[in-house]
Scaffold this active site. Sequence first.
Site: not given
Length: 383
Positions: A98, A228, A231, A271, A273
Site C-alpha cells: 500500500d 482509498h 475507513s 482500502n 486501515d
Amino acid sequence: MPLVSLRPVLDAAMAHGYAQGAFNVNAVAQAESVIGVHEMFRSPAILQGADLANAFMGGRTDFQNGTLEDKKKGAKNIADAVKKYAEHSPIPVVLHLDHGRDFDSCVAAIEGGYTSVMIDGSSLPFDQNVELTREVVKYAHARGVSVEGELGVLAGVEDHVFAANSTYTNPLSAVEFFRKTGVDALAISYGTMHGASKGKNVKLRREIPIAIRECMNHEGLHGALVSHGSSTVPQYIVDEINALGGAIQNAYGISKEELKAAIPCGISKINVDTDIRLAVTRNLRELFRDRPELKTDARIGGVWELLDKNRAAFDPRAFLPPLMDTVMYGTGDDGTVALITDAMRRGVREAVGTLIVEFGSVGRAPLVELAGLDEMAARYAKE
C-alpha cells in the site's frame, strides 16, 4: 494455497458486482487474524502492508525514518507470516503493498514476497506519474505481480502520505493513465480521505467512477477502480476508547452506506486501515482496565506506559515497541504477551468481519481464478 496476485481477485469482483475489502496489517498476529476471518466467510483476502509498515516490521519503531534496508527486512517478515497462514488456507490470499513511495520500495516488496504493489505517484505531474508507474508495471508484470497506481490527491494523513486538500480525479485523465501505464488497478480521488478525520456526513462523488468505467468500456480498456481512505471509523469504538482514557477528537469516517453505493458505480477494491487501528487500541485499553495488575507486568507493562502516555494515538504501532519480536516474527506469543495478541486478533475480526459482509465478498472465494505468478507473468507478456 500459494499467494495470488491482485488481478484475478479484482477480475472476479468486477465480473460479479461486489467489492473486495483490502485491510492493512502491522504485525504477525494481525495477518493471521485477517486471513482467519476471511476463511470464516469464504471470502478472498487482500492483506496490505503499507510502505512504512514494512519499515516497522523490519524492526524500525521510528518507522517514519525507515531505510530501504529496513523495508526489505520488514517486507520479508510480513510475507513470511502471510505465506505461513495462507499455505493451508482454502481461500485465495493477496499480499499487496500500500502506497509504495518509489520504485525501490516496490522492488523491495516484490523481492520480499509481495504479490501485488501500489506505486503512489499522485503527487507528481501527470507525465511523471505515468513514467514512474509504467516503470513499476514493467518490472512487476515480468514477475507476475500486479500493480495499482493512483491519480488524483486525497486529503488527510496516513503514514508518509499527506495532503491538505483533495484534487478529484479527471475521468479522461484516468482513461489515459490506464492506457499509457498498463496498471491493473487505479486508486481515484472521489471524496474519500486518509486518516480518521474525514468530516461528518461525507458524500462521495459517484459520478467520477461511473464516468471512468463508461469511458473504459467504450475504449475496451481493462482495469479496476480502487477507493482509498475508506475507513468507516465506527463511532462506538471512538466513544469507547475515550471512555477508557483515550483522547481522540474529530474522528469521522465514510459511512458504509456511501461506500456500498459506490460499488455498482465501478469501485471494486476498498482500502481500510483506521477501523482496525481503532478496534485494536480499544481492546488494549480495555485489557488494562480489566486487569490493572498487568500495568506493571514485566513483559507487557511497557505497552500500558505507551498507551497512557499517548492518549490521542490510535495506531497500535505507537504502543507495541516493547514487543517487537512478537510483532515481527510471532515469537514469544505466550503468557501475558498472548493477552496482547489476543486483543489484537479480536480487534481485527471485529473491524474486518463486518466489512466483508457489507462489501459483498462473502462466499466469493470460489469465483477467483487461481493463477500462479508464473502463469500471470506469461499472460502479462502477451498483453
